[in-house]
Design a protein around this motif. Structure first.
Motif, mmCIF file in Angstrom:
data_model
loop_
_atom_site.group_PDB
_atom_site.id
_atom_site.type_symbol
_atom_site.label_atom_id
_atom_site.label_comp_id
_atom_site.label_asym_id
_atom_site.label_seq_id
_atom_site.Cartn_x
_atom_site.Cartn_y
_atom_site.Cartn_z
ATOM 1 N N ILE A 191 0.864 -1.178 0.000
ATOM 2 C CA ILE A 191 0.000 0.000 0.000
ATOM 3 C C ILE A 191 0.900 1.228 0.000
ATOM 4 N N THR A 192 0.531 2.221 -0.802
ATOM 5 C CA THR A 192 1.309 3.451 -0.891
ATOM 6 C C THR A 192 0.548 4.589 -0.233
ATOM 7 N N VAL A 193 1.210 5.269 0.680
ATOM 8 C CA VAL A 193 0.656 6.438 1.356
ATOM 9 C C VAL A 193 1.584 7.615 1.041
ATOM 10 N N ARG A 194 1.057 8.581 0.311
ATOM 11 C CA ARG A 194 1.886 9.656 -0.241
ATOM 12 C C ARG A 194 3.045 9.042 -1.024
ATOM 13 N N SER A 195 4.282 9.342 -0.650
ATOM 14 C CA SER A 195 5.415 8.835 -1.432
ATOM 15 C C SER A 195 6.010 7.561 -0.853
ATOM 16 N N THR A 196 5.369 6.990 0.155
ATOM 17 C CA THR A 196 5.925 5.822 0.854
ATOM 18 C C THR A 196 5.116 4.573 0.537
ATOM 19 N N THR A 197 5.787 3.536 0.088
ATOM 20 C CA THR A 197 5.135 2.251 -0.150
ATOM 21 C C THR A 197 5.504 1.293 0.974
ATOM 22 N N LEU A 198 4.496 0.739 1.613
ATOM 23 C CA LEU A 198 4.681 -0.231 2.687
ATOM 24 C C LEU A 198 4.488 -1.624 2.110
ATOM 25 N N ARG A 199 5.338 -2.565 2.503
ATOM 26 C CA ARG A 199 5.389 -3.860 1.838
ATOM 27 C C ARG A 199 4.164 -4.728 2.097
ATOM 28 N N ASN A 200 3.414 -4.440 3.143
ATOM 29 C CA ASN A 200 2.173 -5.162 3.407
ATOM 30 C C ASN A 200 1.270 -4.298 4.278
ATOM 31 N N ARG A 201 0.136 -4.835 4.674
ATOM 32 C CA ARG A 201 -0.860 -4.079 5.431
ATOM 33 C C ARG A 201 -1.010 -4.601 6.855
ATOM 34 N N LEU A 202 -0.024 -5.340 7.302
ATOM 35 C CA LEU A 202 0.012 -5.896 8.653
ATOM 36 C C LEU A 202 1.037 -5.102 9.456
#
Length: 359
Positions: free
Chosen positions: A8-19
């Motif tokens: 999931i991407t929030v602004r310019s940051t992509t997080l590798r999962n949602r946990l």
């Protein structure tokens, strides 16, 4: 719909999962100087090593009097920020996004930590406690009565959050969460049960939300346009006449316009002795309501304990991420285990641990 292990991407940051790892107070700055220690490095680092997408450090005070207990961490000075630097760096090196929750406890400050002392309530001044502040001079049950903040002091509160956010970014944190839940200062201003002010910060909803929105705007201006900014809300006080999910959705919409990106939806903490229908996923409906009513991204919390349960929250569109606390304490490698149980192949197993990977 995406699943638990989709990025999931929030602004310019992509997080590798949602946990994600929820902020969990450790009451372990034992020198009472607000400086995080080796405990915080190992505690938080273990979750990044275990595959979490986001690791949020505990409620960290923006001013000394904002600590929940004398043993809380802080980020009101450069010594504290420097100590956080190696922690944020390790989390990032393990592939997770390092986040920090900025907080001011208000009338729930200066209390005994829940371990190390059998006493409860406010720490006496002669033992290192301090006078507390709040929107109104109304005590939390069993705690000392706070002093009502003057209107002239509120810009100082806003400035303290902004300054702490700058220190957090300089220390290497890539995401900031503002703590407006669990009965702490920003929540106290939001709830009509704690805020009886008659000035521009009390009364109608737009007045009670004013301090939070000023903090959001100030932090956004301080950290720039790229950094993800979350807000944690308690969606209900579980008390008649108190803060509720509809007010939460309204203010979440306003906060999104002010510069916040995603809303971490918990409940309670403002009033003692309320009856809460605790059970698996009991707070997820509040995240679902705020997401739909305000049309904003949310994260769900509340006795989410298995990968299948967390994955269902995401796939059913009830929230965009899940934040887990206690189950991460029981198993810091929860994401690696959950991925195996869900049949998801991850490419971020620590190479040192590959011998333990399930075949």
């Amino acid at each position: 719909m995406p699943g638990l292990f989709d990025p999931i991407t929030v602004r310019s940051t992509t997080l590798r999962n949602r946990l994600w790892v929820a902020p969990m107070c450790q009451y372990s700055a034992l020198a009472r100087d607000g400086v995080p220690t080796d405990w915080h490095l190992v505690h938080l680092g273990s979750f990044a090593r275990g595959g979490a997408g986001l690791v949020i450090a505990e409620a960290t005070a923006v001013v000394p009097e904002g600590r929940i207990s004398p043993e809380d961490t802080g980020i009101w000075n450069d010594e504290q920020a420097e100590a956080w630097r190696r922690i944020a760096a390790f989390i990032r090196a393990e592939g997770a996004v390092p986040g920090i929750q900025l907080a001011h406890a208000g009338r729930k400050a200066s209390t005994f930590s829940p371990w190390g002392d059998e006493r409860h309530g406010s720490v006496p001044l002669e033992e290192g406690g301090w006078p507390t502040v709040a929107p109104s001079a109304i005590a939390f049950e069993g705690y000392a009565e706070p002093r009502a903040l003057d209107a002239e002091e509120l810009p100082l509160v806003v400035a303290a959050f902004a300054a702490a956010a700058v220190r957090a970014v300089e220390a290497g944190f890539a995401l900031i969460e503002l703590h407006a839940a669990h009965g702490y200062l920003l929540h106290q201003f939001l709830s009509p049960l704690a805020n009886l002010r008659t000035d521009a910060f009390g009364g109608p909803l737009e007045n009670r939300a004013r301090l939070l929105l000023e903090v959001v705007r100030a932090v956004r201006a301080a950290v720039g346009p790229e950094l993800p900014l979350l807000v944690r809300f308690s969606a209900t006080d579980w008390a008649e006449g108190g803060w509720d999910q509809d007010q939460t959705a309204t203010v979440a919409g306003w906060a999104r316009e002010a510069g916040a990106d995603l809303f971490d939806i918990s409940t309670s903490g403002l009033v003692a002795g309320v009856r809460i229908p605790v059970g698996p996923g009991y707070q997820v409906p509040f995240a679902e309501h705020v997401r739909a009513a305000a049309v904003v991204p949310t994260a769900a919390v509340g006795l989410i304990t298995t990968g299948a349960q967390a994955d269902a929250v995401i796939r059913e569109g009830r929230a965009d991420a899940v934040l887990i606390g206690r189950e991460f304490l029981r198993d810091p490698h929860l994401p690696l285990r959950a991925a195996h149980e869900l049949g998801v192949e991850l490419d971020y197993w620590p190479p040192q641990y590959l011998r333990a990977r399930w075949s």
